[in-house]
Design a protein around this motif. Structure first.
Motif: not given
Length: 211
Positions: A19-46
């Motif tokens: 790890f570095g001394k001065k980090p930043a946290l980046i959360l990449i593209d956690f969009c709703l489509g991955y969590f909505d079963p009606s969307c073909d991006l849906y990824g389920g439990d993982p």
């Protein structure tokens, strides 16, 4: 991969950067489509598990005073600013500005002091001000979480390393719609571009930055 070949691979690529001394946290593209079963991006439990992990890391990062960045993908109507990426990847139509599937995933509304980086291509760095902003803040390292491991996380990982940031990819806080590309890309990123780390060791590191 055979056991002999795997051992050979480990001998060739087994460096740990840390790890570095001065980090930043980046959360990449956690969009709703991955969590909505009606969307073909849906990824389920993982995918759901990866967001829960990222939120726990985010809580620890905020408590330690570590800057937090969130990325999303936003296109002009018709995707004209998405170029060949928009042409190739059909699900990118969900990221046209205003589409409901492009909203933040459950529990991930940005805080006022968090920075949102909107992008049109896989990497959080390509065509954005992210690298310049991190450098101006004195950040020397990044902690990557997000979706998907084989896509935008990997692209961001390679670019983070290329920009000179020590890079850690938090395994449980990244997700994909199938375990095979998820595991393969974690393996490859750990070999060549970043340290793949656990949620527990990341939170322990962040807790050590307090005070």
């Amino acid at each position: 991969m055979s056991d002999d070949l795997l051992e050979n691979y480990k001998r060739a690529y087994n460096t740990r950067v840390g790890f570095g001394k001065k980090p930043a946290l980046i959360l990449i593209d956690f969009c709703l489509g991955y969590f909505d079963p009606s969307c073909d991006l849906y990824g389920g439990d993982p995918i759901e598990a990866s967001l829960k992990s990222a939120l726990r890391v985010r809580e620890a990062a905020r408590a330690a005073g570590v800057p937090v960045f969130l990325t999303n993908v936003v296109y002009h109507p018709g995707g004209v600013d998405g170029g060949r990426f928009f042409e190739k990847a059909a699900p990118l139509r969900y990221f046209v500005k205003g589409h409901p599937m492009s909203a933040w995933g459950p529990g991930l509304e940005p805080f006022e002091d968090e920075i949102v980086v909107s992008k049109q291509y896989p990497s959080a760095f390509f065509g954005t001000s992210l690298a310049s902003t991190l450098t101006a803040m004195g950040v020397d390292s990044v902690l990557l979480t997000g979706l998907t491991t084989s896509g935008c996380v990997r692209a961001s990982c390679v670019d983070a390393m290329s920009h000179g940031f020590k890079t850690a990819v938090i395994a449980e806080a990244c997700g994909d719609r199938h375990s095979a590309p998820h595991e393969a890309n974690l393996f490859d990123m750990n070999a060549k571009y970043a340290d793949v780390v656990s949620e527990d060791e990341t939170i322990a590191f962040l807790n050590g930055l307090k005070g």
